[in-house]
Motif scaffolding. Structure first.
Motif, mmCIF file in Angstrom:
data_model
loop_
_atom_site.group_PDB
_atom_site.id
_atom_site.type_symbol
_atom_site.label_atom_id
_atom_site.label_comp_id
_atom_site.label_asym_id
_atom_site.label_seq_id
_atom_site.Cartn_x
_atom_site.Cartn_y
_atom_site.Cartn_z
ATOM 1 N N GLN A 93 43.246 28.753 40.542
ATOM 2 C CA GLN A 93 41.943 29.025 41.267
ATOM 3 C C GLN A 93 42.233 28.852 42.847
ATOM 4 O O GLN A 93 42.778 28.021 43.243
ATOM 5 C CB GLN A 93 40.845 27.994 40.706
ATOM 6 N N PRO A 104 41.973 39.505 46.977
ATOM 7 C CA PRO A 104 41.933 40.004 45.533
ATOM 8 C C PRO A 104 42.518 41.181 45.260
ATOM 9 O O PRO A 104 43.413 41.414 44.421
ATOM 10 C CB PRO A 104 40.350 40.025 45.351
ATOM 11 N N VAL A 114 42.983 39.228 38.490
ATOM 12 C CA VAL A 114 42.018 38.374 39.633
ATOM 13 C C VAL A 114 40.572 38.683 39.397
ATOM 14 O O VAL A 114 40.143 39.644 39.036
ATOM 15 C CB VAL A 114 42.507 38.695 41.011
ATOM 16 N N THR A 115 39.909 37.405 39.047
ATOM 17 C CA THR A 115 38.314 37.683 38.881
ATOM 18 C C THR A 115 37.884 36.752 40.049
ATOM 19 O O THR A 115 38.278 35.813 40.446
ATOM 20 C CB THR A 115 37.933 36.916 37.648
ATOM 21 N N THR A 116 36.892 37.427 40.794
ATOM 22 C CA THR A 116 36.329 36.547 41.794
ATOM 23 C C THR A 116 34.731 36.500 41.869
ATOM 24 O O THR A 116 34.008 36.869 41.098
ATOM 25 C CB THR A 116 36.641 37.459 43.214
ATOM 26 N N MET A 129 38.601 32.783 43.696
ATOM 27 C CA MET A 129 39.349 33.660 42.810
ATOM 28 C C MET A 129 39.993 33.118 41.513
ATOM 29 O O MET A 129 40.653 31.893 41.780
ATOM 30 C CB MET A 129 40.529 34.462 43.676
ATOM 31 N N VAL A 131 43.215 33.490 38.835
ATOM 32 C CA VAL A 131 44.154 34.417 38.657
ATOM 33 C C VAL A 131 44.872 33.932 37.533
ATOM 34 O O VAL A 131 45.202 32.495 37.293
ATOM 35 C CB VAL A 131 45.024 34.436 39.737
#
Length: 173
Positions: A93, A104, A114-116, A129, A131
């Motif tokens: 994170q 990102p 990657v999720t943001t 983010m 990862v």
């Protein structure tokens, strides 16, 4: 009389035994039960050989000391082998203090998933983010983060399991 070759053999056997024990334990934790079971059979065979040597030669405290020394070195060797293998994945994170940062997309361009989302920090808006990375690539990711966002707050932990998303397709190959 002290047999240094016997003491050396006891140390060597115990190093192999404890290193395999350490790896087996890690395999069990990672859910790789078949590999852990196979390794357990080898491990117990090595253990019985070493234990037999020590119990057959209890007349020398050097043999018992050799067993203890081998045990300690085996823990160290097993943990180093596990570090080298770097089995599994990490969730990293990353929190940065600018929501307009292009980090990102730069991480995605490097192949990371990657999720943001936006979050509220003490001093304002933050970009968070998440990862997912193979443990073997952890250092590379951390070096990349140091270069691209040296002030980022980074937390990593090991997920027990995951499903769905594009990572599932990549890891099932």
């Amino acid at each position: 009389m002290i047999s240094w070759s016997l003491a050396g053999t006891i140390i060597a056997i115990n190093i192999v035994y404890v290193a395999s024990f350490t790896l087996r334990l890690i395999l069990v934790v990672k859910g790789r039960t078949l590999a852990a079971s196979m390794l357990a059979m080898v491990e117990v065979f090595i253990y019985l050989i070493g234990l037999n040597l020590v119990l057959s030669n209890l007349d020398s405290p050097v043999n018992m000391a050799a067993y203890c020394i081998g045990f300690g070195i085996g823990v160290y060797v097993g943990s180093k082998i596990e570090e080298y293998l770097a089995l599994g994945y990490l969730v990293v994170q990353v929190i940065v203090d600018s929501i307009s940062i292009d980090l990102p997309n730069r991480l995605r361009d490097l192949g990371y998933g990657v999720t943001t989302w936006q979050a509220d920090g003490r001093d304002g808006k933050r970009l968070v983010m998440q990862v997912l990375v193979k443990r073997s690539n952890e250092k590379r990711l951390m070096n990349t983060l140091d270069k691209l966002s040296p002030k980022a707050f980074v937390i990593s932990h090991e997920p027990k399991q995951f499903k769905g998303g594009f990572w599932t397709k990549l890891t099932n190959r």
